[in-house]
Design a protein around this motif. Sequence first.
Motif, PDB file in Angstrom:
ATOM      1  N   PHE A 357       0.850  -1.203   0.000  1.00  6.17           N
ATOM      2  CA  PHE A 357       0.000   0.000   0.000  1.00  6.17           C
ATOM      3  C   PHE A 357       0.888   1.257   0.000  1.00  6.17           C
ATOM      4  CE2 PHE A 357      -4.053   2.055   0.816  1.00  6.17           C
ATOM      5  CZ  PHE A 357      -3.694   3.232   1.462  1.00  6.17           C
ATOM      6  N   ASP A 358       1.910   1.254   0.878  1.00  7.93           N
ATOM      7  CA  ASP A 358       2.831   2.409   0.959  1.00  7.93           C
ATOM      8  C   ASP A 358       3.524   2.623  -0.402  1.00  7.93           C
ATOM      9  OD1 ASP A 358       3.856   1.085   4.160  1.00  7.93           O
ATOM     10  OD2 ASP A 358       2.282   2.569   3.713  1.00  7.93           O
ATOM     11  N   THR A 359       3.936   1.505  -1.003  1.00  8.08           N
ATOM     12  CA  THR A 359       4.657   1.617  -2.288  1.00  8.08           C
ATOM     13  C   THR A 359       3.757   2.199  -3.367  1.00  8.08           C
ATOM     14  OG1 THR A 359       5.986  -0.286  -1.661  1.00  8.08           O
ATOM     15  CG2 THR A 359       6.018   0.313  -3.994  1.00  8.08           C
ATOM     16  N   ARG A 360       2.493   1.764  -3.382  1.00  6.29           N
ATOM     17  CA  ARG A 360       1.575   2.301  -4.402  1.00  6.29           C
ATOM     18  C   ARG A 360       1.365   3.807  -4.180  1.00  6.29           C
ATOM     19  NH1 ARG A 360      -1.047  -1.348  -7.682  1.00  6.29           N
ATOM     20  NH2 ARG A 360      -1.659   0.539  -8.767  1.00  6.29           N
ATOM     21  N   ARG A 361       1.369   4.240  -2.940  1.00 13.54           N
ATOM     22  CA  ARG A 361       1.218   5.688  -2.687  1.00 13.54           C
ATOM     23  C   ARG A 361       2.436   6.432  -3.214  1.00 13.54           C
ATOM     24  NH1 ARG A 361       0.917   7.493   2.551  1.00 13.54           N
ATOM     25  NH2 ARG A 361       0.273   9.463   1.618  1.00 13.54           N
ATOM     26  N   LEU A 366       4.906   9.856  -7.818  1.00 21.38           N
ATOM     27  CA  LEU A 366       5.787   9.854  -8.999  1.00 21.38           C
ATOM     28  C   LEU A 366       4.965  10.069 -10.273  1.00 21.38           C
ATOM     29  CD1 LEU A 366       8.103   6.947  -7.820  1.00 21.38           C
ATOM     30  CD2 LEU A 366       8.840   9.294  -8.319  1.00 21.38           C
ATOM     31  N   ASN A 367       3.805   9.426 -10.359  1.00 22.42           N
ATOM     32  CA  ASN A 367       2.937   9.658 -11.535  1.00 22.42           C
ATOM     33  C   ASN A 367       2.534  11.122 -11.626  1.00 22.42           C
ATOM     34  OD1 ASN A 367       2.821   6.977 -12.461  1.00 22.42           O
ATOM     35  ND2 ASN A 367       1.254   6.454 -10.942  1.00 22.42           N
ATOM     36  N   PHE A 368       2.216  11.708 -10.462  1.00 19.40           N
ATOM     37  CA  PHE A 368       1.796  13.128 -10.433  1.00 19.40           C
ATOM     38  C   PHE A 368       2.953  14.017 -10.905  1.00 19.40           C
ATOM     39  CE2 PHE A 368      -0.389  16.874  -9.322  1.00 19.40           C
ATOM     40  CZ  PHE A 368       0.324  17.644  -8.407  1.00 19.40           C
ATOM     41  N   TRP A 369       4.141  13.780 -10.441  1.00 15.29           N
ATOM     42  CA  TRP A 369       5.289  14.608 -10.848  1.00 15.29           C
ATOM     43  C   TRP A 369       5.636  14.377 -12.320  1.00 15.29           C
ATOM     44  CZ3 TRP A 369       8.910  13.204  -6.144  1.00 15.29           C
ATOM     45  CH2 TRP A 369       8.489  13.935  -5.033  1.00 15.29           C
ATOM     46  N   ALA A 370       5.447  13.150 -12.790  1.00 16.76           N
ATOM     47  CA  ALA A 370       5.933  12.839 -14.147  1.00 16.76           C
ATOM     48  C   ALA A 370       4.882  13.107 -15.220  1.00 16.76           C
ATOM     49  CB  ALA A 370       6.362  11.369 -14.206  1.00 16.76           C
ATOM     50  N   TYR A 371       3.615  12.823 -14.916  1.00 16.94           N
ATOM     51  CA  TYR A 371       2.618  12.844 -16.003  1.00 16.94           C
ATOM     52  C   TYR A 371       1.603  13.974 -15.900  1.00 16.94           C
ATOM     53  CZ  TYR A 371       4.611   8.233 -16.726  1.00 16.94           C
ATOM     54  OH  TYR A 371       5.488   7.211 -16.937  1.00 16.94           O
ATOM     55  N   ASP A 372       1.545  14.639 -14.743  1.00 13.49           N
ATOM     56  CA  ASP A 372       0.544  15.697 -14.571  1.00 13.49           C
ATOM     57  C   ASP A 372       1.239  17.051 -14.752  1.00 13.49           C
ATOM     58  OD1 ASP A 372      -2.305  16.273 -12.836  1.00 13.49           O
ATOM     59  OD2 ASP A 372      -0.748  17.824 -12.843  1.00 13.49           O
ATOM     60  N   THR A 374       0.547  19.999 -13.607  1.00 12.62           N
ATOM     61  CA  THR A 374       0.741  20.697 -12.324  1.00 12.62           C
ATOM     62  C   THR A 374       1.840  20.015 -11.529  1.00 12.62           C
ATOM     63  OG1 THR A 374      -1.629  21.135 -12.331  1.00 12.62           O
ATOM     64  CG2 THR A 374      -0.476  21.478 -10.236  1.00 12.62           C
ATOM     65  N   GLY A 375       1.815  18.680 -11.561  1.00 10.42           N
ATOM     66  CA  GLY A 375       2.834  17.921 -10.804  1.00 10.42           C
ATOM     67  C   GLY A 375       4.236  18.208 -11.310  1.00 10.42           C
ATOM     68  N   GLN A 376       4.358  18.309 -12.652  1.00 14.45           N
ATOM     69  CA  GLN A 376       5.682  18.629 -13.213  1.00 14.45           C
ATOM     70  C   GLN A 376       6.150  20.001 -12.725  1.00 14.45           C
ATOM     71  OE1 GLN A 376       6.441  18.424 -17.336  1.00 14.45           O
ATOM     72  NE2 GLN A 376       6.027  16.226 -17.515  1.00 14.45           N
ATOM     73  N   ARG A 377       5.210  20.942 -12.673  1.00 11.74           N
ATOM     74  CA  ARG A 377       5.591  22.295 -12.255  1.00 11.74           C
ATOM     75  C   ARG A 377       6.000  22.291 -10.762  1.00 11.74           C
ATOM     76  NH1 ARG A 377       1.428  24.764 -13.777  1.00 11.74           N
ATOM     77  NH2 ARG A 377       0.511  25.186 -11.761  1.00 11.74           N
ATOM     78  N   VAL A 378       5.252  21.561  -9.959  1.00 11.49           N
ATOM     79  CA  VAL A 378       5.597  21.458  -8.518  1.00 11.49           C
ATOM     80  C   VAL A 378       7.011  20.896  -8.367  1.00 11.49           C
ATOM     81  CG1 VAL A 378       5.094  20.129  -6.423  1.00 11.49           C
ATOM     82  CG2 VAL A 378       3.225  21.235  -7.679  1.00 11.49           C
ATOM     83  N   PHE A 379       7.277  19.826  -9.132  1.00  7.16           N
ATOM     84  CA  PHE A 379       8.602  19.191  -9.027  1.00  7.16           C
ATOM     85  C   PHE A 379       9.684  20.169  -9.493  1.00  7.16           C
ATOM     86  CE2 PHE A 379      11.386  15.576  -8.676  1.00  7.16           C
ATOM     87  CZ  PHE A 379      12.393  15.817  -9.612  1.00  7.16           C
ATOM     88  N   ARG A 380       9.454  20.777 -10.664  1.00  7.25           N
ATOM     89  CA  ARG A 380      10.473  21.660 -11.247  1.00  7.25           C
ATOM     90  C   ARG A 380      10.759  22.864 -10.362  1.00  7.25           C
ATOM     91  NH1 ARG A 380       8.891  21.492 -16.058  1.00  7.25           N
ATOM     92  NH2 ARG A 380       7.238  23.050 -15.852  1.00  7.25           N
ATOM     93  N   GLU A 381       9.698  23.522  -9.869  1.00  8.59           N
ATOM     94  CA  GLU A 381       9.904  24.749  -9.077  1.00  8.59           C
ATOM     95  C   GLU A 381      10.638  24.433  -7.768  1.00  8.59           C
ATOM     96  OE1 GLU A 381       9.188  26.915 -11.942  1.00  8.59           O
ATOM     97  OE2 GLU A 381       9.595  27.896 -10.018  1.00  8.59           O
ATOM     98  N   ASN A 382      10.337  23.268  -7.209  1.00  9.48           N
ATOM     99  CA  ASN A 382      11.050  22.906  -5.963  1.00  9.48           C
ATOM    100  C   ASN A 382      12.500  22.552  -6.233  1.00  9.48           C
ATOM    101  OD1 ASN A 382       9.361  22.882  -3.388  1.00  9.48           O
ATOM    102  ND2 ASN A 382       7.965  21.957  -4.856  1.00  9.48           N
ATOM    103  N   MET A 383      12.745  21.827  -7.326  1.00 12.17           N
ATOM    104  CA  MET A 383      14.141  21.470  -7.622  1.00 12.17           C
ATOM    105  C   MET A 383      14.945  22.701  -8.045  1.00 12.17           C
ATOM    106  SD  MET A 383      14.518  18.371  -6.794  1.00 12.17           S
ATOM    107  CE  MET A 383      16.159  17.971  -7.390  1.00 12.17           C
ATOM    108  N   LEU A 384      14.312  23.620  -8.780  1.00 15.33           N
ATOM    109  CA  LEU A 384      15.045  24.828  -9.221  1.00 15.33           C
ATOM    110  C   LEU A 384      15.314  25.751  -8.041  1.00 15.33           C
ATOM    111  CD1 LEU A 384      13.318  25.619 -12.642  1.00 15.33           C
ATOM    112  CD2 LEU A 384      15.648  24.778 -12.296  1.00 15.33           C
TER     113      LEU A 384
END
Length: 391
Positions: A357-361, A366-372, A374-384
């Motif tokens: 269950f934890d792994t699926r969460r 990861l799906n949100f950061w990679a395929y969404d 908004t998720g990509q923007r969240v990931f990018r802005e935090n990493m930048l």
Amino acid sequence: MKTQVGIIGAGPAGLLLGRILQAHGIDAVVVERRSRDYVLKRIRAGVLEQGTVDTLRKYGVAERLDREGLPHADMKLFWKGERHSIPMTGEGGRRMTTYGQNKIVEDLVLRREADGLPLIFDAEVKAIENVTDRPVIHYDHNGEAQTLECDFVAGCDGFWGVSRKHMPDADAHSFEKVFPFSWFGLLAEAKTSTETRGFCHSERGLAVSSSRGPDVSRLYLQVPPDFDMASMSDDQIWDELSLRLANQYGKTLNRGPIIDKAVVRLRGFICEKMVHGRLALAGDACHTVPPSGAKGLNLAVGDVRLLSEAIVSLLQENDDSKLARYPDLALQRIWPTVHWSCTMSDVFHIFPGQTAFDTRRQYEVLNFWAYDETGQRVFRENMLGRPLPQY
Ligand code: FAS
């Protein structure tokens, strides 16, 4: 000996602070407990935010960085047999650059030495006296007790340093989370293949592969908290890295001699008590970030940009208002950044007792950061990286 600012620690925070104060005509002495050779050889961070690169350029210590720094066009995330690339160019062309912390430290040391400015190695600070008035640093050098009288002291001496101990009730203002695993950090003379570069979630634990130059790879493995580096041969290390980063993706990891190994426990730590009288903390002396977000060095640079402004105001205009605001402003960037690094740690590592269950969460994030989008923007802005608050 006397100076305006006593800087404890010749890591990136202490050395950059010395360089910025010099640019503003303020004298400083940097006191470092380790040898020059040790400091220059210490391998640590290597992913720089735009703000860090811009600061090093502004203060004239980015010539080699501009020649050898590797821009990050994207960040690769891989999990469960999928690999995904997230574009990493932000508004205004902001991007991340790979350039080893050891090179930044060397660039700053060489510049300080070329300018003939005091930088004392093999000098362990034992205590700071009169913190609220005219501080005196007590340190041992070549077996002799020495003192450095200052108008101000900057504690840039890292997590294990002495400065934070001079902050009254620092513990009451400190927050810590220790993760149940460590990172086994490796530096290898092996070309980083674009096909295996990135952050990897695997059921055996996190693995990270990044480049530190055309023929140098920086690699990390999640290991147990009490991991013994001698327990794995170099071949076993490469086999484990391949199992996590390459085999299930049908790729081959370039191998080569491993030239540096270190194990670092993952912890998030913040001490909010950053100023007391004429002493202020910056960098790892007041916060430690799990390296999962590649933020520790970048946060230290942000602290130093804010603290240097406060010290210049205090010593040149006798105005202590910025010093009073320094902790609040710095914490506006420290907390979200530590939170992001802890989030990256939560998503990419396998925790003791983790369930399917934890792994699926974790996969969902990861799906949100990679395929969404908004998720990509969240990931990018935090990493930048977060913008630096202004006084
Ligand atoms: P530092 O710890 O770099 O420097 C403090 C200096 O103070 C040291 O040279 C120390 O010898 C000196 N000192 C301590 N006590 C003293 C005393 N009593 N007297 C005199 N001198 C004293 N961050 C990332 O962003 N990405 C990464 O990939 C990454 N990987 C890391 C890997 C490892 C193994 C470690 C340990 C850290 C890593 N970090 C990473 C975090 C790291 O880069 C820090 O954030 C960065 O070094 C902070 O710089 P400073 O605040 O200058 O502290």
